[in-house]
Design an enzyme around this catalytic site. Structure first.
Site, PDB file in Angstrom:
ATOM      1  N   ARG A 277       0.837  -1.210   0.000  1.00  0.00           N
ATOM      2  CA  ARG A 277       0.000   0.000   0.000  1.00  0.00           C
ATOM      3  C   ARG A 277       0.869   1.256   0.000  1.00  0.00           C
ATOM      4  NH1 ARG A 277      -4.658   0.733   4.505  1.00  0.00           N
ATOM      5  NH2 ARG A 277      -2.831   1.202   5.794  1.00  0.00           N
TER       6      ARG A 277
ATOM      7  N   LYS B  35      -2.884   6.634   1.096  1.00  0.00           N
ATOM      8  CA  LYS B  35      -2.619   6.998   2.487  1.00  0.00           C
ATOM      9  C   LYS B  35      -1.617   8.149   2.526  1.00  0.00           C
ATOM     10  CE  LYS B  35      -2.216   4.866   7.057  1.00  0.00           C
ATOM     11  NZ  LYS B  35      -3.548   5.326   7.491  1.00  0.00           N
TER      12      LYS B  35
ATOM     13  N   GLU C  44     -16.302   6.953   4.317  1.00  0.00           N
ATOM     14  CA  GLU C  44     -15.583   6.447   5.474  1.00  0.00           C
ATOM     15  C   GLU C  44     -15.525   7.494   6.573  1.00  0.00           C
ATOM     16  OE1 GLU C  44     -11.330   5.728   5.119  1.00  0.00           O
ATOM     17  OE2 GLU C  44     -11.278   6.909   3.281  1.00  0.00           O
TER      18      GLU C  44
END
Length: 344
Positions: free
Chosen positions: A80, A183, A219
């Protein structure tokens, strides 16, 4: 072992023995270095300071019931990080280098790994920043990869304590076709104004909607959304949601427990049909949600509340999911998925 009250740890910074660093320059990565000083010296014109050229990860190490030390799914975090770095055009360490530094950080700071049974763990924060001096808006050519760690307790201060949440309709954490699924620190910075406003109103978290139509659940400000209805585990599908490794793990566990998994667009109105709702992420695994308020605007006096289970305890199916994940992390039950990396 560090002289700490492990049962009273919050989720915050604590000085440990060392941090690790590895520099990328002239097209190659240098050696891994260990530092006892947590402070960095970088150029004032570094891209990370001016254009948010940085990305990071979060994962945990656990001391198990059998005395063994386990890292939970570090390979997934490594991949990720590479995905995030690729999006902003900077170099990322290999999966092997990433995992090597995770293991070394745990070993060098083993005194700060909480004992089994305290419900505490060691949080690792791999961080990648652009460091070469620049004025123009462009990807950094030199990077610094850091492996940081700290002993932590529950993110919200009390494990499985249900939380009180508000929907943000007048603020977004991400843009359509933007960076929401990566992220990057900039995504978290974008959520701070609405989070601080919600916090002043008595809420513990903010639930964001899809930024294009504001009709579907995306989210929370720091974690993914999931819900339980009947025997189904339901979580949103959206291009602006961070692909949570914890959520991915919970989906796998739900299937293992015989549940149906639905990853799809979730309309806001569907909240009224859910029996359990929760936040999920590395820091919390699961935080149950007992109430979500839907307001036309955060400071509006008009409120439509949605209620889920008890204000005092986690729902039964969320609890089963939580217990299996934590059981695997703590070495209490077999790891049928091969998720844990044992640290010698």
């Amino acid at each position: 072992m560090a002289n700490l009250d492990w049962t009273k740890l919050g989720f915050g910074y604590r000085k440990t023995n060392t941090i690790l660093s590895c520099s990328y320059k002239d097209g190659q990565w240098g050696p891994v270095e260990s530092h006892t000083d947590d402070n960095l010296t970088i150029n004032a014109f570094a891209g990370a300071l001016h254009y948010s050229i940085e990305c990071f990860e979060g994962l945990k190490a656990f001391r198990g019931a059998d005395g063994k030390v386990r890292l939970f799914r570090p390979e997934e975090n490594a991949k990720r990080l590479q995905r995030s770095a690729n999006y902003i055009g900077i170099a990322a360490p290999s999966v092997d280098r990433f995992i090597e530094m995770c293991v070394r950080a745990v070993k060098e700071n083993i005194d700060f790994l909480p004992p089994y049974g305290t419900n505490a763990s060691m949080y690792l924060r791999p961080t990648l920043i652009g460091v070469n001096p620049q004025l123009g808006v462009k990807s950094s050519t030199e990077c610094l990869f850091l492996m940081l760690c700290a002993p932590v307790g529950a993110y919200t201060g009390s494990t499985l304590q249900p939380s009180y949440v508000v929907i943000s309709r007048d603020y977004d954490r991400a843009a359509p076709n933007g960076t929401g699924s990566f992220k990057l620190g900039s995504n978290y910075a974008a959520s701070l104004y609405s989070y601080n406003l919600a916090h002043k109103l008595g809420y513990e978290a903010v639930l964001y909607l899809d930024p294009l139509h504001h009709q579907y659940i995306d989210e929370f400000n720091s974690s993914n959304f999931f819900a339980i209805r009947g025997n189904s585990y339901i979580t949103p599908k959206s291009d602006t949601i961070l692909p949570s490794i914890t959520n991915k793990s919970l989906e796998t566990v739900a299937k293992e427990l015989g549940m149906t998994v639905e990853r799809r667009p979730v309309p806001v109105e569907e909240l009224s049909t859910f029996e359990e709702v929760g936040e999920c992420g590395t820091a919390v695994v699961i935080t149950p949600v007992y109430q979500i308020d839907d307001r036309p605007a955060l400071e509006s006096s008009e409120v439509k509340p949605y209620y889920f289970g008890s204000k005092d305890q986690c729902g039964p199916k969320s609890l089963k999911l939580y217990q299996m994940i934590r059981g695997i992390q703590d070495g209490e039950i077999e790891d049928p998925f091969g998720w844990c990396l044992l640290v010698d």
